[in-house]
Design an enzyme around this catalytic site. Sequence first.
Site, PDB file in Angstrom:
ATOM      1  CG  HIS A  71      -0.356   0.277   2.521  1.00  0.00           C
ATOM      2  ND1 HIS A  71      -0.031  -0.714   3.419  1.00  0.00           N
ATOM      3  CD2 HIS A  71      -0.018   1.444   3.130  1.00  0.00           C
ATOM      4  CE1 HIS A  71       0.472  -0.173   4.509  1.00  0.00           C
ATOM      5  NE2 HIS A  71       0.498   1.136   4.358  1.00  0.00           N
TER       6      HIS A  71
ATOM      7  CG  ASP B 258       0.001  -4.052   2.815  1.00  0.00           C
ATOM      8  OD1 ASP B 258       0.131  -3.480   1.721  1.00  0.00           O
ATOM      9  OD2 ASP B 258      -0.058  -3.446   3.901  1.00  0.00           O
TER      10      ASP B 258
ATOM     11  CB  SER C  87       3.240   1.827   6.161  1.00  0.00           C
ATOM     12  OG  SER C  87       2.071   1.952   6.909  1.00  0.00           O
TER      13      SER C  87
ATOM     14  CB  ALA D  69      -1.897  -2.205  10.060  1.00  0.00           C
TER      15      ALA D  69
END
Length: 454
Positions: free
Chosen positions: A105, A135, A211, A228
């Site tokens: 992301h 992810d 992140s 996260a």
Amino acid sequence: MCVRLFSRLAVGLLLMGGVATAGIPVVGQDGEVPSLAPLVDTVSPAVVNIATRSEIPRSGNPLLDDPFFRRFFDLPQPPRERPAQSLGSGVIVDAGAGYVLTNHHVVAEADEIRVGLQDGRELEATLIGSDPETDLAVLQVPAEGLTALPLGDSDRLRVGDYVMAIGNPFGLDHTVTTGVVSGLDRVLPGNGGARLQSFIQTDASINPGNSGGALVSLRGELVGINTAILSRGGGNIGIGFAIPSNMAQRVMAQIIEYGEVRRGVLGVRVQDLTPEIAQAFGLEQGGGALVAQVAPGSAAARAGLESGDVITAVNGQAINNANDLANAIGLLRVGTEVEITFLRDGRERRVTAVVEDPASGSVSAERLHPALAGARFSELDERSPLFGEVRGVLVTGVEPGSRAARYLREGDVILSVNREPVPNLAAFRRAVRGAERLLLNIRRGESAFFVLLR
């Protein structure tokens, strides 16, 4: 060394009547103040800042797109796109090849990716590939004067182990926070679409911009990729999550080799085996993944698995719930042979299955009907969240600009053709061949609708 210093600090804080004043360091017998600074100095050069730039469609008043309206009021043509920027973190895991591990992301939809090193250099990065299911993404930068962080064994982590998070929260380069492993094998629904999850929970502060950063053990090894936080207001409340390094290593290997993750499917829909359901099945134990449905012609069907079986292990690895099975199968390469241990009628059994390529059973639409040109279809399996809830045919791909792209999307499920149910690919083939028109009933997410094709 660092473990010894950290332990001395903890012990020292308990001395002097069991009370220590906050902010006052404890000096050891050798006159040294315990510190994690040496560890930080060692691992920080491997943690990088990632800046992305992309062009996204600009939303605005539709009147501004009308040539007559603009000409009447002498207005310029508005730009159709606007630039967007984002910041994140990454970790150099191979100094020789220049590979950087980060979150999917962080770099999704990016047109330009730049990596900032601790020594002040900025390098243009190439996206090798990414995997939204976990992810994770792999970048590559010029391999000159880089420092890599060695990968640790995340399976060795225990709740209570000390860890350190390093990243770039809010653009503050190389921010270091410390804490402990608060939990293991956590599942976080709705985490950016990631479906394969087995997170490390930590109270080491993780904030926006962290992140893709590093979760480091006191051995100086990368044990997780920070990804996260759980928060009501968007800030840190001491509940952060990281992708285990062992999962990241397996995904990274496939991305480097293929540019993507070639994930196989087993062809089963499973659910958690609760104590109540276990009792109803006459089983003493409550752990495992209960097979609710087996896709016809799938690897699971050929291996002999049936609805009602309880999968308890894959290749000797215990399966405690449905998420465990999703992770165990979802990280295997296509063609991998697996031994599945399961219970049927209270007796333990074992079968061998070969994880198959989901694209191997897909059908190109041009062979079926010209109105479907540009789409591909396959049996509905565990790739779709609707598997087990509806019966139909899965749309596995749609070529941009094709005829099918006008009304179909990847992930759609065709429930019926000309008001006739199509529970499998064979029924779908029969329904569309030779038909002058196609009335499709399409399920997309939580909604369903009809489309008439001629």
